[in-house]
Design an enzyme around this catalytic site. Structure first.
Site, PDB file in Angstrom:
ATOM      1  N   GLU A   1     -17.177  20.547 -10.039  1.00  0.00           N
ATOM      2  CA  GLU A   1     -17.763  19.320  -9.567  1.00  0.00           C
ATOM      3  C   GLU A   1     -16.743  18.055  -9.663  1.00  0.00           C
ATOM      4  OE1 GLU A   1     -20.797  18.461 -12.248  1.00  0.00           O
ATOM      5  OE2 GLU A   1     -21.574  20.649 -12.047  1.00  0.00           O
TER       6      GLU A   1
ATOM      7  N   CYS B   1      20.292 -14.653   5.382  1.00  0.00           N
ATOM      8  CA  CYS B   1      21.165 -15.335   6.394  1.00  0.00           C
ATOM      9  C   CYS B   1      21.202 -16.735   5.949  1.00  0.00           C
ATOM     10  CB  CYS B   1      20.499 -15.270   7.782  1.00  0.00           C
ATOM     11  SG  CYS B   1      18.910 -16.110   8.147  1.00  0.00           S
TER      12      CYS B   1
ATOM     13  N   CYS C   1      16.803 -18.283   3.110  1.00  0.00           N
ATOM     14  CA  CYS C   1      16.727 -16.733   3.380  1.00  0.00           C
ATOM     15  C   CYS C   1      17.801 -16.013   2.594  1.00  0.00           C
ATOM     16  CB  CYS C   1      16.691 -16.420   4.676  1.00  0.00           C
ATOM     17  SG  CYS C   1      17.096 -14.769   5.168  1.00  0.00           S
TER      18      CYS C   1
ATOM     19  N   CYS D   1      11.520 -16.475   7.045  1.00  0.00           N
ATOM     20  CA  CYS D   1      12.924 -16.779   7.308  1.00  0.00           C
ATOM     21  C   CYS D   1      12.645 -17.386   8.748  1.00  0.00           C
ATOM     22  CB  CYS D   1      13.840 -15.723   7.288  1.00  0.00           C
ATOM     23  SG  CYS D   1      15.783 -16.119   8.206  1.00  0.00           S
TER      24      CYS D   1
ATOM     25  N   ASP E   1     -14.981   8.082 -11.515  1.00  0.00           N
ATOM     26  CA  ASP E   1     -14.259   7.108 -12.404  1.00  0.00           C
ATOM     27  C   ASP E   1     -15.138   6.138 -12.627  1.00  0.00           C
ATOM     28  OD1 ASP E   1     -12.318   5.749 -14.143  1.00  0.00           O
ATOM     29  OD2 ASP E   1     -11.173   5.077 -12.372  1.00  0.00           O
TER      30      ASP E   1
ATOM     31  N   TYR F   1     -25.240  14.643 -12.926  1.00  0.00           N
ATOM     32  CA  TYR F   1     -24.301  15.662 -13.313  1.00  0.00           C
ATOM     33  C   TYR F   1     -24.987  16.528 -14.250  1.00  0.00           C
ATOM     34  CZ  TYR F   1     -21.791  12.820 -16.789  1.00  0.00           C
ATOM     35  OH  TYR F   1     -21.613  11.843 -17.855  1.00  0.00           O
TER      36      TYR F   1
ATOM     37  N   LYS G   1      -7.531  17.021 -14.283  1.00  0.00           N
ATOM     38  CA  LYS G   1      -7.386  15.628 -13.794  1.00  0.00           C
ATOM     39  C   LYS G   1      -6.187  15.883 -13.000  1.00  0.00           C
ATOM     40  CE  LYS G   1      -7.980  12.069 -16.487  1.00  0.00           C
ATOM     41  NZ  LYS G   1      -8.144  11.008 -17.686  1.00  0.00           N
TER      42      LYS G   1
ATOM     43  N   CYS H   1      19.277 -13.767  11.930  1.00  0.00           N
ATOM     44  CA  CYS H   1      18.945 -13.283  10.758  1.00  0.00           C
ATOM     45  C   CYS H   1      19.348 -11.630  10.886  1.00  0.00           C
ATOM     46  CB  CYS H   1      17.725 -13.331  10.232  1.00  0.00           C
ATOM     47  SG  CYS H   1      17.315 -12.451   8.384  1.00  0.00           S
TER      48      CYS H   1
ATOM     49  N   LYS I   1     -15.089  14.415 -10.704  1.00  0.00           N
ATOM     50  CA  LYS I   1     -14.948  13.768 -11.935  1.00  0.00           C
ATOM     51  C   LYS I   1     -14.834  12.340 -11.786  1.00  0.00           C
ATOM     52  CE  LYS I   1     -12.688  12.987 -16.502  1.00  0.00           C
ATOM     53  NZ  LYS I   1     -12.429  11.575 -16.338  1.00  0.00           N
TER      54      LYS I   1
END
Length: 684
Positions: A123, A421, A418, A436, A127, A235, A324, A443, A125
């Site tokens: 099955e 450049c 920037c 920029c 969270d 479950y 896990k 650039c 798991k």
């Protein structure tokens, strides 16, 4: 675990200090996770601490104490809710983080049962938050959190707001008592919506769906819980009275479905270790596409009689194990925050991290997205942070751990210029991305993206000049500006990787063909900020020549339809830069040209003021080419029919636009009529 920790010569005092510290840390994190719903470390870091304590206690039984967290499931209950004593304890599972640990589990089970192969129920798991639901005569009378495994919290009022949980069972004959075990969780889309609402309200966002589910369920006001979409999966069964218990775990879950309880369909009865690993691999491959978060799988001996024979150890059943996944969140430290300049000029802060293994890979960098996100999460150099990585997704910093912040840390700010450049960094009002201002012509960080745009089909249409070829030309120093493309020789191109002589000849031909273009295409190809295809066409039609456009004042630009202050300012800034003017001159020197137009300020073009819509497939030309012919004569092409539409050009298999045009009395031209119109207007 360092070897000297187990070395008797290191002294029992040092070992005892370590054990005391581990117990304090684990208890503190248990309290934060189970009681406060505010975890301060990732699961993987908690598992590491817990395993270390288990290993020490296994090697040194004299250090084991009755109050060790290895004998408990979680933390004590919060005092916000009434305590509930579980009729049957809600114990946790042993964890297996590697195939070898699952194989060891299977070996123990087979040895204890005396069989060659075991049948398991595999099955997911989840969270989420473990919950016990008590039904008496088919009616939900109580719901409680797991708490410390023996005593939980009464959350009945809040559980009743979860629509997937039945208030009454659907069995023909309900049992006297049914204690259902399951998980309350929040699906990913609902989690993202909740955080959007939290942001809009100026409230703290939740770190992950589990945290959101727990926080939502443990509200004093049940109406708050009702406003947050939670789900539930059953479950197992803790207690069953007045009904015969099914014989297998799988049959138990099927029976719960008949009772009206939601059970996850992602489960399977498998044979032995090979069946377990096959299921694990299948689920791991689809993990990221699931609508909910899972952090592994649960394997249970399918026969309930065999489960009873195997029994329990101090804190977990012998008949089950949690397998896990590789950690998707981990704890590490921010060494620095760099700023990357992307191909479009966007500035992105990136955290440089102490290397950490997370999500199956070593992670040293993680995106911080933008300056607002850095400030919202308050990430600073020196912080200890939670890093998340899921699948192939770029790692990101989820949150800092405030209690671990050293003194003297500084709030992060993007630079004003920037870093590549030196051009000013701009962030228009209302936008979250700073950029920029140098553009791809100035650039270097934006150069490759700019060249690809310059060569694209709707710009200069240089067939064969794709991303990989541009990468090679720039990396080898053969192309620095768009003008350098037209200086390439057949030998230059043929010498590149994966470029045969025929391909090189085709590219040279495409470059030569592209030199004859239109002013609108050329303007679009230059990549001027805020100037797309439509705006480029409007500018070309109005000014007629590059010189007239380059010399236009901001006031003159504002006279053009669809040109506002932002676009006008961008154009003036572009043409005021000598580097941009030099590029245009260099391209013209290489033979790039376009027919001059008189300009709308001097004379009206034949189709000026007329709006066209195209539908269906044309035989003699594409709809794009047809649109260019219309625009070259001053007409405007739109995508929808309205009362302002002058003509609808209808090809084969027209869509609903034809019916709308007929209802509005719009003039409809087939392809032959359209070609005659274009030819007539040109000849005039």
């Amino acid at each position: 675990m360092q070897e000297d920790l187990f070395n008797e010569s290191a002294g029992n005092h040092r070992l005892r200090e370590r054990v005391d510290w581990l117990r304090q840390e684990i208890n503190r994190h248990n309290h934060a996770y189970y009681t406060l719903d505010n975890p301060t470390i990732p699961d993987a870091e908690y598992d590491r601490l817990f395993r270390e304590l288990q290993e020490i206690e296994a090697a040194h039984p004299d250090l084991v104490t009755p109050d060790s967290p290895t004998h408990r499931v979680g933390s004590v209950s919060s005092t916000q809710f009434e305590p509930v004593t579980h009729q049957v304890p809600m114990l946790s599972l042993q964890n297996g983080l590697a195939k070898e640990e699952v194989e060891a589990f299977d070996n123990r089970v087979r040895e204890l049962l005396g069989v060659e192969q075991v049948e398991y129920e595999a099955e997911l798991k989840f969270d989420g938050l473990a919950i016990s639901l008590r039904y008496e005569n088919g009616i939900l009378v109580q719901a409680a959190t797991r708490g410390d495994g023996f005593t939980g919290e009464d959350v009945t009022a809040n559980i009743r707001t979860i629509r997937s949980i039945p208030l009454t069972l659907t069995l023909p004959d309900n049992p006297d008592v049914l204690d259902v075990r399951g998980e309350v969780l929040m699906f990913k889309p609902d989690f993202h919506r909740l955080n959007e609402m939290q942001r809009a309200a100026g409230q703290r966002e939740f770190i992950n769906p589990r945290n959101a589910a727990a926080g939502s369920l443990r509200q004093k006001d049940a109406t708050v819980t009702a406003g947050r979409k939670l789900n539930f999966f059953a479950y197992g069964i803790g207690a069953l009275e007045g009904e015969k218990m099914p014989e297998t775990q799988s049959a138990m879950l099927d029976w719960l479905v008949k009772a009206g309880l939601p059970v996850c369909t992602e489960r399977k009865v498998v044979q032995g270790i090979n069946g377990l690993m096959s299921f694990f691999q299948a689920i791991e491959a689809q993990r990221d596409s699931l609508p909910y978060e899972i952090d592994g799988l649960v394997y249970k001996v399918n026969s309930l009689a065999e489960q009873n024979r195997l029994g329990f150890v101090s804190r977990a059943p012998r008949f089950a194990i949690a397998h896990k996944f590789a950690a998707q969140e981990a704890l590490t430290r921010v060494l620095d925050i760099d700023v990357q300049v992307g191909r479009t000029g966007a500035l992105t802060p990136v955290a440089r991290l102490e290397p950490v293994f997370v999500g199956g890979a070593n992670v040293t960098n993680a995106t911080l997205h933008n300056e607002d996100e850095v400030h919202r999460k308050d990430i600073r150099v020196g912080d200890t942070v939670i890093v998340r990585r899921a699948g192939d997704v770029i790692p990101e910093v989820v949150a800092n751990v405030p209690e671990k912040r050293p003194e003297g840390t500084q709030v992060f700010h993007l630079p004003h210029t920037c870093p590549v450049c030196g051009s000013p960094v701009v962030r228009p009002e209302g936008e979250i991305i700073a950029r920029c201002s140098g553009g791809w012509i100035r650039c270097p960080a934006q150069k490759k993206n700019g060249l690809q745009h310059f060569a694209s089909r709707k710009a200069m249409n240089i067939d064969g000049l794709g991303e990989q070829l541009v990468e090679q030309l720039v990396d080898k120093g053969m192309v620095n500006t768009a003008a350098d493309l037209y200086a390439l020789s057949l030998a230059d191109i043929a010498g590149l990787e994966r470029m045969a002589e025929k391909s090189a000849q085709n590219l040279i031909q495409a470059l030569n063909t592209s030199k004859k273009t239109t002013l609108a295409r050329f303007l679009y190809a230059l990549g001027i900020r805020h100037v797309g295809e439509s705006t480029a066409r409007s500018l070309a039609q109005y000014f007629g020549s590059m010189q007239a456009l380059a010399d236009a004042t901001e006031e003159a630009l504002l006279e053009v339809e669809d040109i506002g202050p932002i676009v006008a300012a961008s154009l003036r800034e572009f043409f005021a830069d000598s580097l941009n003017r030099d590029l245009i001159s260099a391209l013209e020197a290489h033979g790039v040209s376009w027919p001059e137009q008189g300009g709308a300020a001097e004379e009206m073009l034949p189709l000026s003021g007329k709006t066209f819509v195209l539908t269906g497939t044309l035989e003699s030309m594409s709809r794009e080419v047809a649109g260019e012919k219309i625009q070259a004569l001053g007409g405007k092409v739109t995508g929808s029919v309205s009362a302002k539409t002058a003509y609808l050009i209808s090809g084969q298999n027209p869509g609903s636009k034809l019916q709308r045009a007929e209802r509005l009395g719009i003039t409809i031209l087939d392809e032959k009529n359209f070609c005659e119109l274009i030819h007539h207007e040109k000849s005039d």
